[in-house]
Design an enzyme around this catalytic site. Structure first.
Site, mmCIF file in Angstrom:
data_model
loop_
_atom_site.group_PDB
_atom_site.id
_atom_site.type_symbol
_atom_site.label_atom_id
_atom_site.label_comp_id
_atom_site.label_asym_id
_atom_site.label_seq_id
_atom_site.Cartn_x
_atom_site.Cartn_y
_atom_site.Cartn_z
ATOM 1 N N ASN A 33 -8.707 -30.833 -54.944
ATOM 2 C CA ASN A 33 -9.131 -31.561 -56.039
ATOM 3 C C ASN A 33 -10.070 -31.686 -56.010
ATOM 4 O O ASN A 33 -11.277 -32.986 -55.539
ATOM 5 C CB ASN A 33 -7.698 -32.837 -55.988
ATOM 6 C CG ASN A 33 -8.040 -33.974 -56.930
ATOM 7 O OD1 ASN A 33 -8.679 -35.026 -57.529
ATOM 8 N ND2 ASN A 33 -6.869 -34.407 -57.390
ATOM 9 N N SER A 64 -3.970 -31.355 -59.917
ATOM 10 C CA SER A 64 -4.852 -32.718 -60.555
ATOM 11 C C SER A 64 -3.237 -33.746 -60.025
ATOM 12 O O SER A 64 -2.170 -32.844 -60.371
ATOM 13 C CB SER A 64 -4.825 -31.998 -61.875
ATOM 14 O OG SER A 64 -5.244 -32.982 -62.900
ATOM 15 N N GLU A 65 -3.773 -35.025 -60.380
ATOM 16 C CA GLU A 65 -3.452 -35.634 -60.093
ATOM 17 C C GLU A 65 -1.897 -36.393 -61.072
ATOM 18 O O GLU A 65 -0.742 -37.017 -61.557
ATOM 19 C CB GLU A 65 -3.599 -37.382 -59.577
ATOM 20 C CG GLU A 65 -4.670 -37.787 -60.120
ATOM 21 C CD GLU A 65 -5.900 -37.146 -60.235
ATOM 22 O OE1 GLU A 65 -6.758 -36.063 -59.564
ATOM 23 O OE2 GLU A 65 -6.993 -38.181 -59.681
ATOM 24 N N ASN A 66 -2.324 -35.371 -62.496
ATOM 25 C CA ASN A 66 -1.775 -35.634 -63.215
ATOM 26 C C ASN A 66 0.334 -35.076 -62.801
ATOM 27 O O ASN A 66 0.490 -34.059 -64.647
ATOM 28 C CB ASN A 66 -2.161 -35.918 -64.457
ATOM 29 C CG ASN A 66 -2.784 -34.944 -64.926
ATOM 30 O OD1 ASN A 66 -3.648 -33.913 -64.181
ATOM 31 N ND2 ASN A 66 -3.269 -33.867 -66.247
#
Lengths: 228, 222, 228, 222
Positions: free
Chosen positions: D26, D49-51
């Protein structure tokens, strides 16, 4: 290059240690990784704790593993079902330990392990025998039980499609516990009916992303579970 | 007067009349599963199975069974148009989160305040098994019980307090037996319906908890 | 018959009450239900708590809702981003309350609300200012913070495809918070780019099953979010 | 002796050499995002990606941007073959559960025991914003920090204890600055590499915590 595909069932389970906790996918006879279980039996690891919804039926797969005498303890929600004769014999003889967990709590505890949650409050089992000895708390007028994460050393999972990054899809209700168990184990081993190239699974249709998977082995004609 | 207890199928048929159109319903193993056969054809009910299915259809034709498509009782099922498949943790999030409108469950005993005992008799000879019973009982928005009014030996199954190990406390909303339909209310057990010919005193005798008869009680429709 | 499709945006938001907590999907400008937000603005509910990852950018959608002065409090992880001028003005003027929640905790708290979990222990924010005043616990040598479920009265969600049972798919990274928010609200309202017949979504590809959805309205040409 | 601090891009280039083949990584907003440009071509790194994306590819060509395909910094991205899309809660389950091998993060301050401060200065004039910083710092299996060695004013950013509000305690494994590469070990901060021409005493002077020099330290490769 990231390549999680291993050449054989034996290689997939080669280093499973005695004393391991093994999460085994499947509900009823759907989604049981029969060939991986057979490979584990051949591999010989013992003193195992097995976490799986049912305690096997017939004489194959989970029942066959239990019959080897190498399973010290089983953690499940519904051990007593049609054809669970091997388990019943072992249980009656005091040769296997049973931890009974409500089905949703079983799944949520593994999800907690996979998601880095240290514990959670659930209303399931509050006020019942299965909450005895557990911390409880009243939250907004309702009784909850504190449940702890349930982590596996190994997960054995059956999938439909896989690629070399370990992305998985499943077939219908054979999905059941597999995505959660894949998250919850230190080593997640998958038997897939079909290997595809990277990009062979639509990104929006990946059910278990490869980050949760360690090894994939192709088993193109999996045997049915629960046979006598 | 004489009366005739309902046959098992007749209990299922009676419950089916009350299942609302458009409801998301989980059917317990055994008698509750039969309710789906009797829901009026003009109602659309969406059946949930805790192994990851919404929108289950009837059993497949002989020879059309798919081993990867089974319900919580491990029987082969089909999918309706609009069905969805998800994993176990999501299936129980639906249950625990109160998203399932109605769970229809069998019972060994029901307590006067809605306590449910349907998973164990306390007999230590057999290994215990709980499955999704506790999750459903604690989680579903509504819980209706289907059962015989008494045991085979004639002992009451509706009690002030359950003697068997509990599945969940204070969760049952309504009890359908072969003799009566009984609501669990804040003021206690309220008899809504009785089979034709049964009088209230007789029903009370077969019941281990105090009953009240609703002013507008009626006979269970044939 | 189960039919969650409503004829208009106005009908979709008609009964939203003053004082409601509104979960609004989207991350950055992807997945923001612009037309539902506009409908809520027209509807006029006030004294709202809005839960959303960002506090709007530009002058449309979330920013436009904030500019009406009807939002008492915002719960989010990242209110300060490029173009978040409306929020910044309100915040500087003391006209909006802010509850800052780490992004993963925000999502997990809503998931807990949707999944009937009474609270959970997370390592996120342990030892930081955002854990101040919260119960903490050491679990297996690590510090955890007890976090509570975050429930919405209403969720406003943007989807790609929907059917009359409320089954949903999303488009790429516009999925973000939507499936979790759909679970977490008492009333989940969806704008979908395309309505399909029952069976028009493969059962294995449904992302949000209809059980989590209350109303669906078709918006076939949704406006982009974050416009000046 | 004279020395030349690394340019920002050179920090990213140095970090890129250490990103392992096959890692799930990340990248924080800003400088960490640039690391992807310098990873050796023979390594396959899977970016998270944290989304809700695994397997992000490089920025799209001008005009090919898709508003529904952005990274955590809200920049347009592409998908590699093998990519997957999931929802936010699952994205953070990956992070919190330790499934992401490596988070590359910017920092305002790092403490001698690996404390990280990268979300707030404590200045109350501006509204605070945390995003996924705390989740990534607490959750990723490995945390590497990329930053200038000192502030613009020459104040040290590596301190015995952070003075800014913490993002997480005891999480940083390695610090890459424009002057040095420093491991956070149980015995304290261990300098692995320095820019050519920099001597250890000079580095220590620019650092607010006690450093040790590794026996096998080397110059940061050009």
């Amino acid at each position: 290059m990231l390549n999680k595909i291993v050449p054989s069932l034996a290689a997939a389970v080669a280093d499973i240690q005695d004393g391991s906790t093994i999460l085994v996918g499947g509900f009823g006879n759907a989604g049981i990784p029969v060939e991986l279980i057979d490979a584990l039996i051949d591999q010989g690891a013992k003193d195992l704790t097995v976490v799986t919804n049912n305690a096997g039926s017939g004489r194959t797969d989970v029942a066959k593993l239990l019959a080897t005498g190498r399973v010290r303890k089983i953690v499940c929600s519904y051990p007593r079902s049609a054809g669970s004769v091997v388990f019943e014999e072992l249980f009656a003889a005091g040769k296997i330990e049973l931890e009974l967990v409500p089905q949703g709590t079983l799944s949520e505890r593994m999800r907690a392990a996979g998601a880095g949650i240290g514990g959670f409050f659930t209303p399931t089992a509050a006020g019942t025998r299965l909450a005895e000895g557990k911390e409880t708390r009243r939250i907004e007028g309702r009784e909850y039980v504190l449940e702890k994460p349930l982590k596996g050393d190994v997960a054995l999972i059956k999938a439909e499609t896989a690629d070399r990054w370990g992305n998985l899809t499943f077939r219908l209700a054979a999905r059941n516990f597999a995505p959660t168990m894949a998250m919850a184990a230190a080593l997640t081993v998958v038997q897939a009916r079909k290997l595809v190239d990277l990009g062979g699974i639509d990104p929006e249709q990946v059910v278990t992303p490869g980050v949760f998977v360690d090894r994939v082995v192709e088993v193109s004609n999996p045997a049915p579970a629960g046979q006598a | 007067m004489t009366y005739k207890p309902l046959a098992r199928e007749a209990i299922a048929r009676r419950v089916a009349l009350d299942v609302p159109d458009g409801a998301f319903v989980n059917l317990g193993i055994g008698l509750p599963t039969q309710v789906a056969n009797y829901v009026p054809a003009d109602r659309e009910v969406i059946y949930h199975s805790e192994n990851g299915i919404l929108g289950m259809g009837p059993a497949p034709a002989k020879g059309q069974e798919d081993p990867d498509l089974i319900n919580a009782g491990k029987q082969p099922v089909t999918l309706m148009p609009g069905a969805s498949i998800f994993h176990h943790t999501d299936a129980f999030a639906m249950i625990r989160g109160g998203h399932i409108d109605l769970a229809l469950l069998g019972a060994m005993q029901v307590g006067a305040t809605g306590d449910l005992a349907n998973w164990a008799t306390g007999d230590e000879k057999f290994p215990p098994a709980v499955g999704g019973a506790m999750d459903l009982a604690a989680g579903a928005a509504g819980v209706w019980v289907l059962m015989e009014h008494t045991t085979k030996e004639g002992e009451p199954k509706i009690l002030e307090r359950c003697t068997y190990p509990l599945t969940a406390e204070r969760v049952v909303d309504r009890i359908y037996t072969n003799l009566a339909v009984i609501d669990v209310t804040d003021e206690g057990l309220l008899v809504r319906e009785m089979v034709p010919g049964l009088d209230f005193e007789e029903l009370q005798k077969k019941t281990g908890a105090r009953l009240r008869l609703a002013n507008d009680w009626r006979q269970i429709p044939a």
